[in-house]
Design a protein around this motif. Structure first.
Motif, mmCIF file in Angstrom:
data_model
loop_
_atom_site.group_PDB
_atom_site.id
_atom_site.type_symbol
_atom_site.label_atom_id
_atom_site.label_comp_id
_atom_site.label_asym_id
_atom_site.label_seq_id
_atom_site.Cartn_x
_atom_site.Cartn_y
_atom_site.Cartn_z
ATOM 1 N N ASP A 261 -62.776 10.166 21.269
ATOM 2 C CA ASP A 261 -62.841 9.816 19.847
ATOM 3 C C ASP A 261 -64.115 10.406 19.267
ATOM 4 O O ASP A 261 -65.228 10.129 19.741
ATOM 5 N N THR A 262 -63.966 11.249 18.250
ATOM 6 C CA THR A 262 -65.100 11.943 17.639
ATOM 7 C C THR A 262 -65.695 11.092 16.526
ATOM 8 O O THR A 262 -64.983 10.633 15.632
ATOM 9 N N ASN A 263 -67.007 10.887 16.588
ATOM 10 C CA ASN A 263 -67.702 10.076 15.595
ATOM 11 C C ASN A 263 -68.898 10.844 15.044
ATOM 12 O O ASN A 263 -69.186 11.963 15.467
ATOM 13 N N ALA A 264 -69.595 10.228 14.100
ATOM 14 C CA ALA A 264 -70.687 10.909 13.423
ATOM 15 C C ALA A 264 -71.896 11.113 14.324
ATOM 16 O O ALA A 264 -72.711 12.002 14.069
ATOM 17 N N ASP A 265 -72.030 10.310 15.394
ATOM 18 C CA ASP A 265 -73.210 10.442 16.241
ATOM 19 C C ASP A 265 -72.907 10.450 17.732
ATOM 20 O O ASP A 265 -73.820 10.521 18.544
ATOM 21 N N HIS A 266 -71.643 10.359 18.135
ATOM 22 C CA HIS A 266 -71.342 10.378 19.564
ATOM 23 C C HIS A 266 -69.861 10.637 19.797
ATOM 24 O O HIS A 266 -69.028 10.494 18.892
ATOM 25 N N PHE A 267 -69.556 11.018 21.047
ATOM 26 C CA PHE A 267 -68.184 11.084 21.547
ATOM 27 C C PHE A 267 -67.931 9.828 22.369
ATOM 28 O O PHE A 267 -68.724 9.487 23.245
ATOM 29 N N ALA A 268 -66.840 9.130 22.096
ATOM 30 C CA ALA A 268 -66.416 8.002 22.915
ATOM 31 C C ALA A 268 -65.265 8.480 23.795
ATOM 32 O O ALA A 268 -64.244 8.940 23.284
ATOM 33 N N ALA A 269 -65.424 8.392 25.109
ATOM 34 C CA ALA A 269 -64.455 8.945 26.049
ATOM 35 C C ALA A 269 -64.001 7.874 27.023
ATOM 36 O O ALA A 269 -64.800 7.023 27.447
ATOM 37 N N TYR A 270 -62.721 7.942 27.396
ATOM 38 C CA TYR A 270 -62.152 7.032 28.383
ATOM 39 C C TYR A 270 -61.107 7.802 29.189
ATOM 40 O O TYR A 270 -60.309 8.537 28.622
ATOM 41 N N ARG A 271 -61.131 7.616 30.510
ATOM 42 C CA ARG A 271 -60.146 8.271 31.366
ATOM 43 C C ARG A 271 -58.907 7.397 31.491
ATOM 44 O O ARG A 271 -58.993 6.183 31.681
ATOM 45 N N LEU A 272 -57.727 8.034 31.402
ATOM 46 C CA LEU A 272 -56.452 7.349 31.546
ATOM 47 C C LEU A 272 -55.648 8.026 32.650
ATOM 48 O O LEU A 272 -55.650 9.265 32.758
ATOM 49 N N ASP A 273 -54.964 7.235 33.462
ATOM 50 C CA ASP A 273 -54.120 7.809 34.508
ATOM 51 C C ASP A 273 -52.815 8.308 33.888
ATOM 52 O O ASP A 273 -52.560 8.095 32.697
ATOM 53 N N PHE B 24 -71.198 9.951 24.708
ATOM 54 C CA PHE B 24 -72.056 11.131 24.747
ATOM 55 C C PHE B 24 -72.639 11.303 23.347
ATOM 56 O O PHE B 24 -71.945 11.711 22.422
ATOM 57 N N PHE B 25 -73.912 10.987 23.220
ATOM 58 C CA PHE B 25 -74.551 10.929 21.903
ATOM 59 C C PHE B 25 -75.103 12.290 21.507
ATOM 60 O O PHE B 25 -75.438 13.128 22.349
ATOM 61 N N TYR B 26 -75.196 12.505 20.194
ATOM 62 C CA TYR B 26 -75.811 13.698 19.625
ATOM 63 C C TYR B 26 -76.381 13.333 18.260
ATOM 64 O O TYR B 26 -76.014 12.313 17.664
ATOM 65 N N ASP B 27 -77.283 14.167 17.784
ATOM 66 C CA ASP B 27 -77.967 13.946 16.505
ATOM 67 C C ASP B 27 -77.683 15.131 15.599
ATOM 68 O O ASP B 27 -78.068 16.257 15.895
ATOM 69 N N LEU B 28 -76.984 14.881 14.494
ATOM 70 C CA LEU B 28 -76.586 15.957 13.581
ATOM 71 C C LEU B 28 -77.519 16.084 12.392
ATOM 72 O O LEU B 28 -77.152 16.689 11.381
ATOM 73 N N SER B 29 -78.713 15.532 12.471
ATOM 74 C CA SER B 29 -79.699 15.734 11.415
ATOM 75 C C SER B 29 -80.534 16.959 11.738
ATOM 76 O O SER B 29 -80.564 17.436 12.875
ATOM 77 N N GLY B 30 -81.208 17.477 10.737
ATOM 78 C CA GLY B 30 -82.067 18.643 10.960
ATOM 79 C C GLY B 30 -81.367 19.942 10.620
ATOM 80 O O GLY B 30 -80.377 19.986 9.875
#
Length: 538
Positions: free
Chosen positions: A306-318, A330-336
């Motif tokens: 799931d793509t968000n403004a400041d991170h990816f939310a990930a879950y593994r499914l069988d 998995f966080f990231y900063d899109l400022s600057g």
């Protein structure tokens, strides 16, 4: 209607970059002269192309190229005219997107102005405005948008585009030097550098794949000088050899194989004013990577993202759609600056791909997002923070970057319809997976919904059957069923009149009525129908 998931196509091009180290002052002087001279020709050619508008033909293209050849060379002229054509076509696509955005804004304003004041909206359509003052201001804005729409449509029909070589943003920065923390001299230098032209298209069959900017296997870089600057050549046939040497660390072997076979490679030389460094970028096309079948991508399960403004939310499914393990973020900063944002996205995607490789899956599922029509001022006028939020979520660039980087790790990208993933994921998966040791967010639940949709399973969980007596238990109905199974979802209703009455009494009288129902109820499943014995009241 929910669109079916599909496997995204792999990358069709490659670009690598290396720094030109060890350039002498003479080399830098020659590069500046060549870039400025060709940049002036490119500006004149773009002006001529815009003047042709819709009357452009192959004949006018050939005439422009012939006029540029005398002041440069045939190959330089071909690169300039092709770049001009690509820039004009990009402007036309942006113009069409602007017209469609204005049309959407006008439709939304007309709809909301036609409703009574204070009328509530729904999930699919906005309601009326709250006050007469707001209604009046929006009616004024409607007239402004209608005027802009009329002008944009007229320009599109006439083939008129507005293009700025060097970038409109940098041009407007000239009026806000204090806010940009630039002096006039620094801005002037950046403006001139952005308007240079030092790019050459590749040619298959020619030596090392490019006759204009040639890079030898040992890293030697030579440039074919334009005719007015041929006196600066330090090699035969009007060529200038730079003192720097190139060694591509990334995809160096693939690049060496191409130039050894004399296959086309395009080059671009550019100058970074902030760092004071010169760079050379090599790019080439390759056949589109054939995507694996959707069934093969699903075989070992997927990772929903799931793509968000400041991170990816990930879950593994069988493969059966069951969440396995713990959620990952998995966080990231899109400022600057743009370079900082690009580096943050690359780092987050790299960590996501490394984690996916450790989970032994063949595909990553993401939403096929496009917020172009969902962030308009007319639709979310009061929700400024929400508009800023969805504007900050990377969509198109992220998907292209993820597809290209995942192909190098042997992973496929499955794109799914984003409809209701956050809402249904939060409704059906957030609470069941929350425990004392696991904190589930709305985004984690959405990643499960995305993964289940990519696997072909419904997002909603199947209701578990009622408890059975230990000695009379039969084959237990699981909470997972295939998409072809009928009546696999929803709450199981009572199957007898007495059971309905007992449930109604339990709901009316609270826990006391419930306590009088015997715990020795026996359920038997026969012919796909749940049958319940009579209830014993104590």
């Amino acid at each position: 209607m929910i669109d079916a998931p599909f496997v995204a196509l792999g990358p069709s091009g490659v670009a690598v970059r290396d720094r030109l180290k060890g350039l002498t002052p003479e080399d830098e002087g020659v590069l500046r002269l060549v870039g400025g001279h060709l940049g002036r020709l490119a500006s004149l050619d773009l002006k001529a192309r815009c003047a042709d508008a819709g009357d452009h033909t192959s004949g006018t293209w050939a005439a422009r190229k012939q006029g540029l050849t005398a002041d440069s060379s045939s190959r330089w002229a071909g690169s300039i005219t092709k770049a001009t054509h690509d820039q004009w076509a990009l402007s036309r696509r942006c113009q069409l997107a602007h017209v469609q955005s204005l049309e959407a804004g006008v439709r939304m304003l007309m709809h909301r102005l036609s409703l009574p004041l204070g009328e509530k909206g729904s999930k699919r359509a906005a309601g009326g405005y709250r006050s007469k003052g707001e209604w009046f201001r929006k009616s004024r804005r409607l007239h402004i948008l209608e005027h802009r729409l009329g002008v944009a449509r007229a320009e599109r029909e006439a083939g008129v585009v507005h293009v700025v070589r060097g970038g409109r943003k940098l041009l407007n920065t000239r009026h806000n030097l204090d806010a940009a923390r630039l002096t006039e001299a620094e801005w002037r230098q950046r403006w001139e550098v952005e308007r240079w032209f030092l790019a050459a298209d590749g040619e298959s069959g020619k030596r090392f794949g490019n006759e204009t900017i040639r890079v030898a296997p040992d890293g030697e870089v030579s440039i074919k000088l334009p005719a007015p600057l041929a006196h600066l050549a330090n090699a035969k046939h009007g060529r200038y050899i730079l003192a720097a040497r190139i060694a591509f660390a990334h995809r160096g072997q693939e690049w060496a194989d191409r130039i050894t076979a004399n296959r086309a490679v395009a080059y671009r030389i550019h100058y970074d004013t902030g760092r004071g460094r010169w760079y050379l970028t090599a790019s080439w096309q390759r056949p589109v990577v054939e995507t694996v079948p959707l069934s093969a991508a699903r075989a070992r399960g997927v990772i929903g993202v799931d793509t968000n403004a400041d991170h990816f939310a990930a879950y593994r499914l069988d493969p059966h759609g069951n969440p396995a393990g713990e959620p990952h973020r998995f966080f990231y900063d899109l400022s600057g600056s743009a370079d900082h944002r690009d580096a943050q996205i690359r780092h987050a995607i790299t960590r996501l791909l490394h984690w996916a490789n450790t989970r032994d899956v063949a595909a990553i599922a993401i939403e096929d997002l496009d917020f172009a029509a969902e962030k308009t001022r007319e639709k979310h006028g009061r929700k400024k923070r929400f508009r800023q939020l969805i504007s900050g979520i990377p969509t198109g660039k992220l998907k292209a970057r993820l597809v290209s980087m995942a192909a190098e790790h042997g992973l496929s990208i499955v794109a799914v319809d984003p409809a209701y993933t956050s809402m249904w994921g939060d409704e059906h998966w957030r609470k069941p997976l929350t425990s004392n040791k696991r904190k589930m967010s709305r985004h984690d639940a959405a990643s499960i919904a995305i993964g289940r949709r990519a696997l072909g399973h419904p997002i909603r969980r199947r209701t578990a059957p009622p408890l059975q007596h230990r000695s009379d238990a039969v084959v237990h109905r699981t909470a997972q069923a295939g998409p072809e199974t009928r009546e696999r979802e929803g709450t199981r209703p009572p199957v007898t009149e007495r059971a309905r009455d007992a449930r109604a009494r339990a709901g009316n009288t609270g826990t006391r009525a419930t306590s009088r129902i015997s715990k020795t109820v026996r359920d038997v499943r026969s012919d796909q129908i749940w049958v319940q014995d009579s209830l014993l009241v104590t």
